[in-house]
Enzyme design. Structure first.
Site, PDB file in Angstrom:
ATOM      1  N   ASN A  37       0.814  -1.213   0.000  1.00 50.54           N
ATOM      2  CA  ASN A  37       0.000   0.000   0.000  1.00 50.54           C
ATOM      3  C   ASN A  37       0.852   1.271   0.000  1.00 50.54           C
ATOM      4  O   ASN A  37       1.691   1.469   0.872  1.00 50.54           O
ATOM      5  CB  ASN A  37      -0.918  -0.001   1.222  1.00 50.54           C
ATOM      6  CG  ASN A  37      -2.099   0.934   1.057  1.00 50.54           C
ATOM      7  OD1 ASN A  37      -2.213   1.664   0.079  1.00 50.54           O
ATOM      8  ND2 ASN A  37      -3.003   0.902   2.024  1.00 50.54           N
ATOM      9  N   HIS A 122     -14.249  -4.666  10.992  1.00 49.21           N
ATOM     10  CA  HIS A 122     -13.991  -3.334  11.528  1.00 49.21           C
ATOM     11  C   HIS A 122     -15.288  -2.563  11.715  1.00 49.21           C
ATOM     12  O   HIS A 122     -16.078  -2.404  10.780  1.00 49.21           O
ATOM     13  CB  HIS A 122     -13.115  -2.535  10.564  1.00 49.21           C
ATOM     14  CG  HIS A 122     -11.751  -3.106  10.379  1.00 49.21           C
ATOM     15  ND1 HIS A 122     -10.728  -2.395   9.795  1.00 49.21           N
ATOM     16  CD2 HIS A 122     -11.215  -4.304  10.698  1.00 49.21           C
ATOM     17  CE1 HIS A 122      -9.634  -3.137   9.749  1.00 49.21           C
ATOM     18  NE2 HIS A 122      -9.905  -4.307  10.299  1.00 49.21           N
ATOM     19  N   ASP A 210      -7.075  -1.411  17.588  1.00 55.74           N
ATOM     20  CA  ASP A 210      -5.791  -1.139  16.941  1.00 55.74           C
ATOM     21  C   ASP A 210      -5.286   0.231  17.385  1.00 55.74           C
ATOM     22  O   ASP A 210      -5.917   1.248  17.114  1.00 55.74           O
ATOM     23  CB  ASP A 210      -5.974  -1.177  15.421  1.00 55.74           C
ATOM     24  CG  ASP A 210      -4.656  -1.026  14.669  1.00 55.74           C
ATOM     25  OD1 ASP A 210      -3.597  -0.902  15.328  1.00 55.74           O
ATOM     26  OD2 ASP A 210      -4.684  -1.030  13.427  1.00 55.74           O
ATOM     27  N   HIS A 212      -2.273   1.337  16.444  1.00 54.84           N
ATOM     28  CA  HIS A 212      -1.573   1.748  15.218  1.00 54.84           C
ATOM     29  C   HIS A 212      -0.236   2.424  15.497  1.00 54.84           C
ATOM     30  O   HIS A 212       0.085   3.480  14.952  1.00 54.84           O
ATOM     31  CB  HIS A 212      -2.463   2.639  14.346  1.00 54.84           C
ATOM     32  CG  HIS A 212      -2.299   2.344  12.882  1.00 54.84           C
ATOM     33  ND1 HIS A 212      -1.775   3.244  11.989  1.00 54.84           N
ATOM     34  CD2 HIS A 212      -2.581   1.234  12.160  1.00 54.84           C
ATOM     35  CE1 HIS A 212      -1.749   2.709  10.784  1.00 54.84           C
ATOM     36  NE2 HIS A 212      -2.226   1.490  10.862  1.00 54.84           N
ATOM     37  N   GLU A 262       1.825  -6.647  11.435  1.00 54.61           N
ATOM     38  CA  GLU A 262       1.378  -6.477  10.054  1.00 54.61           C
ATOM     39  C   GLU A 262       2.429  -5.814   9.175  1.00 54.61           C
ATOM     40  O   GLU A 262       2.392  -5.963   7.955  1.00 54.61           O
ATOM     41  CB  GLU A 262       0.068  -5.694   9.996  1.00 54.61           C
ATOM     42  CG  GLU A 262       0.159  -4.236  10.366  1.00 54.61           C
ATOM     43  CD  GLU A 262      -1.192  -3.545  10.305  1.00 54.61           C
ATOM     44  OE1 GLU A 262      -1.304  -2.542   9.598  1.00 54.61           O
ATOM     45  OE2 GLU A 262      -2.137  -4.018  10.972  1.00 54.61           O
ATOM     46  N   HIS A 312      -3.042 -10.043   9.416  1.00 55.34           N
ATOM     47  CA  HIS A 312      -3.586  -8.824   8.807  1.00 55.34           C
ATOM     48  C   HIS A 312      -4.407  -9.205   7.578  1.00 55.34           C
ATOM     49  O   HIS A 312      -4.018 -10.082   6.808  1.00 55.34           O
ATOM     50  CB  HIS A 312      -2.407  -7.937   8.409  1.00 55.34           C
ATOM     51  CG  HIS A 312      -2.761  -6.653   7.759  1.00 55.34           C
ATOM     52  ND1 HIS A 312      -3.547  -5.690   8.350  1.00 55.34           N
ATOM     53  CD2 HIS A 312      -2.413  -6.149   6.548  1.00 55.34           C
ATOM     54  CE1 HIS A 312      -3.661  -4.652   7.546  1.00 55.34           C
ATOM     55  NE2 HIS A 312      -2.991  -4.907   6.441  1.00 55.34           N
ATOM     56  N   ASP A 316      -6.244  -3.467   1.615  1.00 52.97           N
ATOM     57  CA  ASP A 316      -5.055  -3.152   0.821  1.00 52.97           C
ATOM     58  C   ASP A 316      -4.293  -4.409   0.439  1.00 52.97           C
ATOM     59  O   ASP A 316      -3.222  -4.331  -0.160  1.00 52.97           O
ATOM     60  CB  ASP A 316      -4.147  -2.152   1.544  1.00 52.97           C
ATOM     61  CG  ASP A 316      -3.645  -2.677   2.884  1.00 52.97           C
ATOM     62  OD1 ASP A 316      -4.079  -3.759   3.304  1.00 52.97           O
ATOM     63  OD2 ASP A 316      -2.825  -1.980   3.514  1.00 52.97           O
ATOM     64  N   TRP A 402       2.173   7.406  12.088  1.00 55.15           N
ATOM     65  CA  TRP A 402       0.802   7.308  11.590  1.00 55.15           C
ATOM     66  C   TRP A 402       0.211   5.951  11.953  1.00 55.15           C
ATOM     67  O   TRP A 402      -0.907   5.841  12.393  1.00 55.15           O
ATOM     68  CB  TRP A 402       0.740   7.501  10.071  1.00 55.15           C
ATOM     69  CG  TRP A 402      -0.660   7.323   9.581  1.00 55.15           C
ATOM     70  CD1 TRP A 402      -1.709   8.209   9.719  1.00 55.15           C
ATOM     71  CD2 TRP A 402      -1.217   6.177   8.911  1.00 55.15           C
ATOM     72  NE1 TRP A 402      -2.855   7.692   9.192  1.00 55.15           N
ATOM     73  CE2 TRP A 402      -2.593   6.439   8.692  1.00 55.15           C
ATOM     74  CE3 TRP A 402      -0.700   4.970   8.502  1.00 55.15           C
ATOM     75  CZ2 TRP A 402      -3.432   5.534   8.049  1.00 55.15           C
ATOM     76  CZ3 TRP A 402      -1.530   4.059   7.878  1.00 55.15           C
ATOM     77  CH2 TRP A 402      -2.895   4.348   7.649  1.00 55.15           C
TER      78      TRP A 402
END
Length: 402
Positions: A37, A122, A210, A212, A262, A312, A316, A402
Site C-alpha cells: 500500500n 472493523h 488497533d 496503530h 502487520e 492482517h 489493501d 501514523w
C-alpha cells in the site's frame, strides 16, 4: 512444470493492486498478490526488472529452492519491497503446485485443522455513540469478533475511521494527507469506549482495538491496564516494533493480550517477541512476510511459545492474499483469528474467489489451488492511480507515527 512466462498486472478497481501471473509449459498457471500500500509500483518494478527474468525456465515445483534463491541471492535481504515480491511469486507457485496435485491448497499444507476460520471485522464511527452502533451492526451481521475504532474528541480525524460506512481505505490522496494526533486525548477516551461497548453488548462478543503504533511502551502499558476490565481479545500494534525489547515493559504491567506484526517482513522481526513470549498473536501477512513458505516457519516458531496467528487482512491486500491466508488458517494448528474487511464489488469482480462469510467464520471451497484468480480483461479497464497513506503530526507540528 517449467516456467515459460510471468508478468505483472497493475490494476485499480476501487484501489491499487499488483498481481503476478506465472505460466508453465504444461498449461498450469498461478497468481500471487504483490500489493504494498502506497508503494505499489516499487514492487511491480522489482518483480519486472529483477525477479521475473530469473524465473523463466525454472521448475515451478521447486518452491523452497526458488524462495531461497531470491532471498539469499539478492544479498540485500528482507525489507518490504523485496519480501512482498518474493511472497507474490511464492503464492503463485503454491497455486500451481496445488493445481498440479488437483487439490485445494489447505490439503497440500496438511489438511484441515478446523472447519471454519474465525474472523473479525472493523466497526468505526465519528464518535462514541456512532462506534457503539456500528459494533452492534456488525454483531447483527453475524460477526463474533469486532474491532472497534472511534473518532477522538478534540481531534479532526484519526486512523481507522472511515468516511464511507462499511469500507475503509487509508490511502486517500494523490499526495500524503496530514493528520494531527494527541496521545493524551486518545488515552483518556479509549477506555470509555470499551466500557460503553461492554455495557451495551455484554461479555460475549470478542472486542479488538488497533492503537496503530502510536504509543511508547509505558503508555501502552497504561492503556492495556485500563482496558483489562473489558477483556479485549487483543490490543494491536501498541508501539512501533523496531525495538522488540520494549514489549517487556508492556508485558510487566498488563494482562491485556498483545498483537503485532502487520508491517513485519521476516521471522527476524518477531523472533525476540515470540521466544520471550512478549506477544500473544503474530499478525505478519502472507504478502508482506515472504509468502506461504516463510509464514510456515514463523507459525512453527510461534507455536513453540504459545503464540497464535492473527493475520492482517485489510482491503489493501487483494482477494488473492485473503484466499491464501484462509487456506493457511484452515490448516495451521496454532490459529487465533483472521482479520476480514469487505472488498468492494468491483474488486471482487476483478479477483474472483471461492471463499465466503458464514456467521462469524470464513469458509473456503475445494477449488484446486488457493481458489482466487484475476480477470485480466476486466483488470485492464482500471489503470493505476497514485495514492499515498497519510502522515501524522503532533499538535505542536512535529512528525509522529501514523
Amino acid at each position: 512444470m517449467k516456467i515459460r512466462a510471468a508478468r505483472v498486472i497493475v490494476t485499480c478497481p476501487s484501489r491499487n493492486f499488483v498481481t503476478i501471473k506465472i505460466e508453465t509449459e504444461c498449461g498450469l498457471y498461478g497468481v500471487g498478490d504483490a500489493t504494498l500500500n502506497g508503494r505499489e509500483l516499487a514492487v511491480a518494478s522489482y518483480l519486472q526488472e529483477h525477479l521475473i527474468p530469473c524465473l523463466i525456465g525454472r521448475d515451478a515445483s521447486q518452491i523452497e529452492d526458488i524462495w531461497q534463491f531470491f532471498y539469499k541471492g539478492a544479498y540485500w535481504r528482507r525489507g518490504p519491497v523485496n519480501m512482498t515480491a518474493i511472497a507474490a511469486i511464492d503464492m503463485a507457485l503454491w497455486d500451481i503446485k496445488a493445481k498440479a496435485a488437483n487439490m485445494p491448497l489447505y490439503q497440500l499444507l496438511g489438511g484441515k485443522s478446523r472447519q471454519g476460520v474465525l474472523v473479525y471485522s472493523h466497526a468505526n464511527g465519528r464518535d462514541l455513540a456512532e462506534t457503539v452502533d456500528e459494533v452492534g451492526r456488525h454483531i447483527d451481521m453475524g460477526y463474533k469478533a469486532v474491532r472497534a475504532q472511534s473518532g477522538i474528541p478534540g481531534l479532526d480525524g484519526t486512523y481507522g475511521v472511515s468516511k464511507i460506512k462499511g469500507f475503509y481505505e487509508p490511502a486517500d490522496a494523490d499526495l500524503p494527507s496530514e493528520s494531527v494526533w494527541s496521545t493524551s486525548k486518545y488515552l483518556n477516551f479509549i477506555p470509555r469506549l470499551f466500557e460503553k461497548l461492554r455495557e451495551q453488548y455484554g461479555s460475549e462478543p470478542h472486542l479488538l482495538h488497533d492503537v496503530h503504533h502510536r504509543l511508547t511502551p509505558i503508555e501502552a502499558a497504561r492503556l492495556g491496564k485500563d482496558l483489562e476490565p473489558y477483556r479485549l481479545f487483543w490490543m494491536e500494534d501498541a508501539v512501533p516494533a523496531e525495538l522488540q525489547e520494549g514489549f517487556r515493559l508492556i508485558r510487566q504491567h498488563t494482562t491485556t493480550p498483545i498483537a503485532v506484526g502487520e508491517v513485519f517482513s521476516s521471522i527476524y522481526d518477531c523472533q525476540q517477541l515470540i521466544t520471550e513470549q512478549l506477544i500473544d498473536y503474530i499478525r505478519t501477512t502472507i504478502v508482506h512476510g515472504g509468502g506461504i513458505t516463510h509464514l510456515k516457519k514463523i507459525a512453527a516458531l510461534a507455536d513453540l511459545y504459545h503464540v497464535k496467528t492473527g493475520f492482517h487482512g485489510a482491503t489493501d491486500l487483494s482477494p488473492i492474499t485473503m484466499g491464501c491466508a484462509l487456506h493457511f488458517d484452515t490448516w495451521v494448528p496454532n490459529f487465533g483469528i483472521q482479520e476480514h474487511m469487505h472488498h468492494t464489488e468491483l474488486s471482487n469482480d476483478v479477483f474472483p474467489h471461492d471463499y465466503h462469510f458464514d456467521q462469524g467464520y470464513m469458509m473456503i471451497g475445494d477449488t484446486p489451488g488457493h481458489g482466487s484468480d484475476i480477470n485480466e480483461k476486466l483488470a485492464a479497464k482500471y489503470p493505476y492511480k497514485r495514492a499515498y497513506l497519510p502522515v501524522n503530526r503532533l499538535e505542536d507540528g512535529s512528525m509522529f507515527n501514523w
